[in-house]
Scaffold this active site. Structure first.
Site: not given
Ligand code: NAI
Length: 779
Positions: A190, A263, A297, A394
């Site tokens: 996804k 991650e 990240c 972050e």
């Molecule tokens: P997120 O963790 O909400 O989203 C990442 C992925 O998880 C997306 O594909 C989303 O649709 C999915 N997702 C969201 N809720 C879920 C759930 N309950 N169960 C399964 N999948 C789920 O991150 P978001 O909202 O895009 O960004 C928020 C913050 O997360 C950012 O500001 C940043 O701090 C952090 N982040 C960290 C990343 C990394 O590479 N470690 C990448 C993106 C965001």
């Protein structure tokens, strides 16, 4: 159009935009996208638009994946799994090579598509994201070829659910899909809701190369679609994204038997020592935090600079900051593009103003930002105290905090003042100092005199709340393979027990027979002041102390004080383990008699002696590796102990089970709080004399007896316990996984097994985590 004279006066670059026409035509042809399931696209359903963050224009409409869509995709992946896993590695390799070749052929197209959907500068998508994604498929085509030889007896998990974020859409896909397929898994992926387009283009490539249907399935949608995938009948979940969602997924998968790698976020330090090449370090900051608009990240978002050079460094950095070009992501001269989405832009603004409100000063150039789209000028927050929200949270945007330090020790302390542990960047021309700091920072990846280096051949992943598991290289392959597990052996339920007051120590007695715990190298009375009776078939064998939360907390504290154990050489630890083995051997008869009396196999005693010799032998032999990555860079994979581990031992083999888990953990340099067999803990408490006479430093092994699952729960919840092993029934296993979500500690939960066979390298790799250190040489 400026005149030549004007250009010569300003020395400004003219715009050099990359054409988007091919991509726009491709999008126009498709208009709405369905999911890619079982080798074809489904009919587009209700969904949402994905926009170009640089302009706000709609690029395409994608379908919101429902639980039924996920189910259909998982079923397709399940149907495809046996045949895909049954192919020879060579056959699978050919498909991976074909994917790599096709990605390469469409590299420019994919770079433009990525830039349009994500907002990152074309220079980055063209020179970093897409080439790395291609490299990943080539690298893993190689692993597919070698998997049987290099990972004998391993098996794929089956169907893997993969959830990725928006910051490196195609690259994250490659990191997840390539090793999964190489190992023989099928996948349902996804993509992030903001950036689904390159994943859909990838789906077309899968179809183009004739990848068997169902091997790769892509379902678009938001968090609800992701949650449905987590709940679906998959065998593994691999997730990259926020720590908050990582925690939700940890809880949701607890007790399901699904393998999990996470991650997550980071708040990585960027440490500049006085002898650093300051100009190089300034360019490092550009890469570390302004690269990809800070939406990385592992962004080096906390700059820690030595007071001795702080003024000079800040001056050079600020000068550089003012020269960064923010604007059209498709322009090849653009340094910084757009922020992925207005929501993310609002989040950055909010955190930056919180940082200012808490006393930091924002240094930002007077850049003219484009009138349309989501843009944020690069910034530095100076004077941010460690507790400032901008230093803690972050930001995930192009803003770094800048603080000073005086000594290397203070730099390490500041670097580690975070719940995260993803990466660190260290700048010093003194290799001794740099390596010393690299060893001390809590981070899964450390870059010395460089930053944001990635390669398919090197492991990438975090420590602490940045998650667990590694992507890339051999360790990344292992995340998609099942290690051979011994057959489970059912364990009788530990009998219930009744607590009773512990007898007081007779004041005149020469031998104190009050049941004691073993904490910090000393016998300790349980906080409850109570004991419980150990009985076999109604015959009382003695009393065991009734440990509680308080005792666990004391033991964790004692274990933390024994940090020197992890810094000792493997050789020194081996000496102590040999000593333990010898002292055990001297008392083996006594232990055997006790085991017999308690109705257990007396042979456990001899086997325990052998186990101590075995792990003494290993203590200085679990080598790391030098990875084959980029030229002129040494990339080292170092095994590090977790630190403080909780271990809940099996009830079935009270001595050998304890030794089989505790000994490999301490051999690798961990300190342990062990909860021994509930029904027969005396075997373990008796070991205190062996430990005492073997020069094992106090606090390395702590033993807390009592209600095993209750004590295990306290350990799983404890924020200062880094990893947890648990052997027991399904309820206990689920509990440990769910309760460990608090600090996202790595867990290993297992069924009871034949402990006579339970030794080997797998215990050692589980007792360590890999730190990857990059050291460039030459220029
Ligand atoms: P997120 O963790 O909400 O989203 C990442 C992925 O998880 C997306 O594909 C989303 O649709 C999915 N997702 C969201 N809720 C879920 C759930 N309950 N169960 C399964 N999948 C789920 O991150 P978001 O909202 O895009 O960004 C928020 C913050 O997360 C950012 O500001 C940043 O701090 C952090 N982040 C960290 C990343 C990394 O590479 N470690 C990448 C993106 C965001």
């Amino acid at each position: 159009m400026p005149t030549v004279k004007e250009i010569l006066e300003t020395m400004d670059y003219g715009p050099a935009p990359e054409s988007a026409s091919e991509v726009m035509a491709w999008l126009k042809d498709r208009d709405d996208f369905g999911h890619f399931i079982d080798g074809g696209f489904t009919k587009p359903g209700d969904g949402f638009a994905t926009e170009n963050p640089a302009t706000g224009e709609v690029l395409a409409k994608v379908t919101q994946g429902s639980a039924q869509d996920i189910e259909a995709a998982v079923k397709a992946a399940r149907r495809a799994a046996p045949k895909w896993a049954g192919l020879s590695g060579h056959e699978r390799a050919k498909y991976l090579y074909a994917i790599a070749r096709h990605l390469q052929k469409r590299a420019r197209f994919l770079a433009v598509l990525e830039t349009l959907d994500n907002g990152k500068p074309i220079r980055e998508s063209r020179d970093i994201d897409i080439p790395l994604a291609i490299r990943h498929f080539y690298h893993h085509a190689g692993w597919a070829e070698l998997v049987a030889e290099e990972f004998p007896n391993h098996a794929p998990h089956g169907v893997c659910g993969q959830i990725i974020p928006w910051n490196f859409p195609l690259l994250m896909l490659a990191w997840k899909v390539a090793p999964a397929l190489a190992a023989g898994n099928t996948v349902v992926l996804k993509p992030a809701e903001y950036t689904p387009l390159t994943a859909l283009a990838f789906a077309e490539i899968c179809a183009e190369i004739g990848l068997p249907k169902g091997v790769v399935n892509i379902v678009t949608g938001d968090g609800a679609t992701g949650a449905a995938l987590v709940d679906a009948e998959v065998d593994k979940i691999a997730f990259t994204g926020s720590t908050e969602v990582g925690r939700i997924i940890r809880r949701a998968t607890a007790g399901t038997g699904k393998a999990l790698t996470l991650e997550l976020g980071g708040k990585s330090p960027f440490i500049v020592f006085p002898d650093a090449d300051l100009d190089a370090a300034v360019e490092g900051v550009v890469d570390a935090i302004w690269f990809n608009q800070g939406q990385v990240c592992c962004a080096g978002s906390r700059i820690l600079v030595s007071e001795a050079v702080a003024q000079e460094f800040t001056a050079r950095l600020t000068a550089r900051l003012h020269k960064l070009r923010v604007g059209d992501p498709l322009d090849k001269c653009t340094d910084m593009g757009a922020i992925v989405h207005p929501t993310q832009l609002a989040r950055i603004r909010e955190l930056v103003s919180q940082g200012e409100a808490a006393g930091a000063t924002l240094v930002q150039p007077e850049t003219q930002l484009p009138a349309k789209g989501s843009f944020f000028a690069p910034g530095l927050l100076t004077g941010a105290e460690p507790a400032n929200p901008a230093s803690v949270e972050e930001i995930f945007g192009p803003v770094a905090t800048l603080t000073t330090f005086r000594t290397p020790a203070e730099a390490v302390q500041l670097a580690n003042t975070t719940r995260y542990g993803l990466s660190a960047s260290i700048w010093s021309e003194n290799v001794t100092l740099a390596m010393d700091i690299a060893a001390q920072v809590k981070a899964g990846v450390v870059w010395i005199n460089c930053t944001n280096q990635f390669d398919a051949g090197a492991g990438f992943g975090g420590m602490r709340e940045s998650g667990f598991g590694r992507e890339g290289g051999r360790e990344g392959m292992l995340a998609y393979l099942k290690t051979p597990e011994p057959k489970a052996k059912p364990e009788a339920k530990a009998p219930d027990f009744a607590a009773q007051p512990s007898p007081d120590t007779p004041s005149t007695a020469t031998i104190d027979r009050t049941p004691k715990l073993y904490i910090g190298g000393k016998q300790a009375r349980p906080d409850s002041g109570q004991s419980y009776t150990i009985a076999v078939k109604g015959r009382e064998l003695g009393l065991a102390p009734l440990g509680s939360r308080k005792d666990i907390r004391n033991a964790v504290e004692a274990a933390h004080k024994a940090g020197g154990w992890g810094k000792q050489t493997g050789h020194n630890r081996a000496q102590v383990l040999y000593y333990i083995a010898e002292n055990l051997a001297a008392r083996a008869g006594e232990f055997a008699a006790r085991l017999k009396e308690a109705g257990h196999d007396p042979k456990e005693a001899e086997a325990t002696v052998q186990r101590a010799f075995y792990y003494a032998a290993w203590a200085d032999k679990l080598d790391g590796a030098v990875k084959s990555t980029q030229s002129a860079k040494v990339t080292v994979a170092m095994n590090e102990p977790w630190g403080v581990m909780g271990i809940a031992c099996p009830d079935a083999a009270p001595l050998l089970g304890f030794a089989s888990l505790v000994l490999p953990a301490i051999a690798m340099g961990n300190r342990v709080i062990a909860v021994p067999a509930q029904s027969m803990p005396l075997m373990a408490t008796d070991l205190y004399q062996v430990f005492d006479t073997s020069d094992l430093p106090g606090g390395v092994v702590n033993i807390v007896t009592g209600p095993r699952d209750e004590l295990a729960k306290t350990l799983a919840q404890h924020d200062d316990v880094a990893a947890m092993w648990y052997c027991g029934g399904p309820e206990g296993r689920a509990m440990v996984e769910a309760e460990s979500a608090g600090n996202l500690k790595a867990t290993w939960v297992m069924e009871n097994r034949d402990w006579a066979q339970a030794q080997g390298r797998a215990f050692l790799t589980r007792a360590t985590q890999i730190k990857t250190i990059w050291v460039p040489y030459g220029e």
